[in-house]
Design an enzyme around this catalytic site. Structure first.
Site, PDB file in Angstrom:
ATOM      1  N   LEU A  85       0.842  -1.198   0.000  1.00 32.22           N
ATOM      2  CA  LEU A  85       0.000   0.000   0.000  1.00 32.22           C
ATOM      3  C   LEU A  85       0.874   1.243   0.000  1.00 32.22           C
ATOM      4  O   LEU A  85       1.753   1.399   0.845  1.00 32.22           O
ATOM      5  CB  LEU A  85      -0.938   0.009   1.206  1.00 32.22           C
ATOM      6  N   HIS A 137       7.033   1.368  11.867  1.00 31.29           N
ATOM      7  CA  HIS A 137       7.599   2.653  11.499  1.00 31.29           C
ATOM      8  C   HIS A 137       6.628   3.760  11.913  1.00 31.29           C
ATOM      9  O   HIS A 137       5.410   3.608  11.781  1.00 31.29           O
ATOM     10  CB  HIS A 137       7.842   2.681   9.988  1.00 31.29           C
TER      11      HIS A 137
END
Length: 357
Positions: free
Chosen positions: A126, A230
């Site tokens: 994505l 992240h």
């Protein structure tokens, strides 16, 4: 007006741009023209194939902004993560070290190579144009894949998985890779990440140690990075946990990013999705209603949009002519609808998965 649809050959330049915009760079979306061309061709073959059970199909979608006539996002479904080759991860485990003579008992945390995630369907690759982050377009792109799975369950596994990019420090380095993988490959994290995207991750498992890694022997920075996403993906993680996914014991081989999983029938979108016949009404005549994901019933011409969940007293879904045309449906045809809003991730968060995944 935004729509999610299957990728087309003409979308190649947009995919190249989106691959370059991904933060951090994604192994499963390399900025490599030949690989992206292969991805498009493979997706088109998958959409055109008759399927009775999940296999080596890849379904790639794009998010198109029709007002700008621009593709601004992409996302992919891998019907079976390990259909071609085993999908390797590290599994977090606990070993007991005990001695009755010394009256010592220690629980030691380890990481062991695993390919248990191979049989899941993977939501991956994505990337979204930064202009649309934090908007309903982001949720549309991410969750339209669930609307597609809900309509064609025979094409996908009962368990869905997502691997999130792992934590990188302020210098863009992976503390986990520097503490583990760097000792076996004379390459930095970004080089090996790109190489794995162009080829595959299987060569990593072939070279990495086959014995469990004892976490106590890793650097404190590496240990702290295990299972940590992240920072740019924290909002995405929160949304998928609210959807009903759970943190699993598995982490990525490269950066120890978290792998989450969810039984599809327990996910919010699946539990609240419903079929409704369409009733077309002028946009100004539609009553106020909460936004919803609306998808048509076409395979190769799949479309999913965000529109108002406006129901008539007889259960018809009222759509504007613009949305009906975009979905390719006429009055009386059925569409699948699911609320766009999700419960707060803190309300029903299932916590850490204790099962096989």
């Amino acid at each position: 007006m935004m729509v999610v649809r299957p990728v087309r050959p003409a979308d190649l330049p947009a995919l190249e741009r989106l691959a370059g915009l991904a933060t951090p760079s994604l192994t499963n979306l390399p900025a490599h023209r030949d690989r992206l061309e292969e991805r498009i061709a493979r997706s088109r073959q998958s959409f055109g194939r008759e399927v009775d059970f999940p296999g080596d199909e890849h379904y790639t979608f794009v998010l198109e902004d029709l007002e700008r006539d621009e593709v601004v996002g992409t996302a992919t479904l891998r019907a079976e993560a390990g259909a071609r080759e085993a999908y390797y991860t590290y599994r977090q485990e606990t070993l007991i070290h005990a001695s009755q003579q010394l009256n010592v008992r220690r629980e030691v945390q380890t990481l062991s190579l695993s390919h248990e995630v191979s049989e899941t369907t993977q939501l991956c690759a994505l990337s979204l144009d930064p202009r649309y982050r934090g908007t309903s377009a982001e949720s549309l792109l991410r969750r339209a894949r669930l609307m597609f799975i809900a309509q064609y369950p025979e094409r996908f596994a009962e368990v869905l998985a997502m691997a999130f990019p792992g934590y990188l420090d302020e210098q863009g380095e992976s503390p986990f890779w520097n503490s583990v993988g760097r000792h076996f490959f004379v390459r930095d994290y970004h080089d090996i990440n790109y190489l794995a995207g162009v080829r595959s991750k299987s060569f990593i498992a072939e070279v990495m140690p086959q014995f469990p890694l004892y976490l106590a022997l890793l650097t404190p920075q590496a240990r702290a990075a295990i299972g940590r996403e992240h920072p740019a993906h924290e909002a995405a993680m929160a949304e998928m946990l609210a959807e009903g996914f759970m943190r699993s014991r598995h982490v990525d081989l490269f950066d120890a990013g978290p792998v989450i999983k969810g039984e599809r029938d327990r996910l919010h979108t699946f539990r609240h999705a419903a079929w409704h016949p369409v009733r077309v009404r002028p946009a100004h005549a539609l009553p106020d209603a909460e936004p919803a994901l609306i998808a048509n019933q076409r395979l190769a011409d799949f479309r999913c949009v965000v529109a108002r969940y406006a129901l008539s007293p007889t259960g018809q879904l009222m759509l504007s002519p613009e949305h009906a045309e975009l979905l390719g449906v006429e009055e009386g045809r059925a569409v699948l609808a699911a609320p766009l809003a999700l419960p707060s991730s803190g309300e029903d968060e299932p916590g850490f998965d204790e099962g096989e995944l």
